[in-house]
Enzyme design. Structure first.
Site, PDB file in Angstrom:
ATOM      1  N   SER A 124       0.837  -1.204   0.000  1.00 14.70           N
ATOM      2  CA  SER A 124       0.000   0.000   0.000  1.00 14.70           C
ATOM      3  C   SER A 124       0.870   1.251   0.000  1.00 14.70           C
ATOM      4  CB  SER A 124      -0.828  -0.027   1.286  1.00 14.70           C
ATOM      5  OG  SER A 124      -1.416   1.210   1.525  1.00 14.70           O
ATOM      6  N   TYR A 148      -1.537  -0.179  10.749  1.00 15.20           N
ATOM      7  CA  TYR A 148      -1.847  -0.851   9.479  1.00 15.20           C
ATOM      8  C   TYR A 148      -0.673  -0.706   8.504  1.00 15.20           C
ATOM      9  CZ  TYR A 148      -3.501  -1.379   4.702  1.00 15.20           C
ATOM     10  OH  TYR A 148      -3.598  -1.749   3.386  1.00 15.20           O
ATOM     11  N   LYS A 152       1.964  -3.524   6.782  1.00 15.92           N
ATOM     12  CA  LYS A 152       2.236  -3.672   5.336  1.00 15.92           C
ATOM     13  C   LYS A 152       3.748  -3.631   5.084  1.00 15.92           C
ATOM     14  CE  LYS A 152      -1.201  -4.781   3.925  1.00 15.92           C
ATOM     15  NZ  LYS A 152      -1.558  -5.776   2.905  1.00 15.92           N
TER      16      LYS A 152
END
Ligand code: NAD
Length: 335
Positions: A124, A148, A152
């Site tokens: 991402s 988050y 990643k």
């Protein structure tokens, strides 16, 4: 070729499954349905005429995942399965580390055990955090600013280190902001609970399911003061995975690409396009900035264009038209 797709009933996974099946590739989906519905398997079959193999399996259970690899002769993996809400990751960081990091470790363990040597990983733009200059290039420093984004980045490290040590091929795709839906209107983004992303929120306001949109920040250094992001049609993104698999046919090593359109659009631009596509007025209210949001974020995807022969093709108007068709045809999601 047989490809295992973790998270294959999710938003991007389902569109990628369709893309691969349409190219004659065998697809095996593994998903625990924590953020998706079994009905997606039926919809994939309706679109493609082929029913993918489906296992309701949690990738955090190593033994369950190994069983899938035992049953199917897998050639490559596309690893989507992850939790993806930034705000939830701030509230429940351990859940995110457990799911996204342990899950990725297990996928790599299974690949090692069953001698599978190709993986495409969903990453991402969140890995860049607040530090990069736009347009963002792959070599920009990685400095994710929420749990988050950090999961990643850790997934990227696990897959890269593992690929190097085993001399196999890995393509890491850093997505910008996927929106839109398959043009059949049969599959699309179906968040459980209140949407945390802009487009599903806008489309639910248009459909009358939500009262109004809150636009977080109107004093950013952007042409109209609202945040600017790089939106990409989910079907363009799905095609990027096919190109990544083609890249891995003859290459080992680790390859990392930005997958975006290279263009920035503000929140107000997106509201206008969606009003045009839907013929409905989107009620909105300007609100305070959210902590951690950046003013602008868009990709330099020239490396993907050069090395994957991939480029985003769809316009914002098409993204909004497809999103609206999905919303109109499925007012209650997959129910
Ligand atoms: N949608 C975006 O804006 C975006 C942007 C950048 C990166 N990504 C990444 O793309 C990937 C797919 O995102 P998406 O938008 O399709 O999300 P999604 O939630 O629609 O799909 C993820 C799927 O993974 C499944 N899943 C989650 N944990 C699992 C587990 N432990 N075992 C088995 N299945 C599990 C969920 O049930 C869901 O079907 C994720 O890795 C996400 O981090 C998404």
């Amino acid at each position: 070729m047989k490809v295992l797709i973790t998270g294959g009933t999710g938003y991007i996974g389902s569109h990628t499954s369709v893309e691969l099946i349409n190219k004659g590739i065998d697809v095996v989906i593994v998903d625990n349905l924590s953020n998706s519905d079994f009905e997606v398997v039926n919809r994939i079959e309706r679109i493609t005429g082929v029913r993918p193999a489906f296992y309701k399996t949690d990738i955090c259970s190593r033994s369950e995942l190994f069983r899938v690899f035992e049953n199917e002769k897998i050639d490559s993996v596309i690893h989507f399965a992850a939790l993806k809400s930034i705000s939830e990751s701030v509230e429940k960081p351990l859940l995110y580390y457990e799911n996204n990091v342990t899950g990725t470790m297990n996928v790599c363990e299974a690949m090692k055990r069953f001698n599978v040597k190709k993986i495409v990983l969903s990453s991402s733009a969140a890995v860049y955090g607040l530090t990069g200059n736009n347009p963002l290039k792959e070599e920009a420093p990685l400095f994710p600013y929420n749990p988050y984004g950090r999961t990643k980045m850790i997934q990227e490290h696990i897959v890269s280190d593992f690929a190097e040590s085993e001399s196999f091929g890995a393509v890491i795709l850093r997505y910008f902001n996927p929106i839109g839906a398959h043009e059949s209107g049969l599959i699309g983004e179906n968040p459980k609970g209140k949407p945390s992303n802009l487009m599903p929120y806008i489309s639910q306001v248009a459909a009358g399911r939500l009262e109004k949109l809150f636009v977080f920040g109107s004093d950013y250094k952007t042409p109209d003061g609202t945040g600017v992001r790089d939106y990409i049609h989910v079907s363009d993104l799905a095609r990027g995975h096919l190109q990544a698999l083609i890249k891995l046919e003859n290459n080992t090593g680790v390859f990392t690409y930005n997958i975006g359109s290279g263009r920035g659009h503000s929140v107000l631009d997106m509201i206008k396009s969606f009003e045009k596509a839907s013929g409905r007025k989107i009620a909105f209210e300007l609100a305070e900035r959210r902590p951690g949001d950046v003013d602008m974020c868009y990709a330099d995807s020239s490396l993907a264009e050069k090395e994957l022969d991939w480029k985003a093709e769809c316009s914002i108007d098409k993204m909004c038209a497809d999103e609206w068709r999905w919303q109109k045809l499925n007012p209650n999601g997959y129910e």
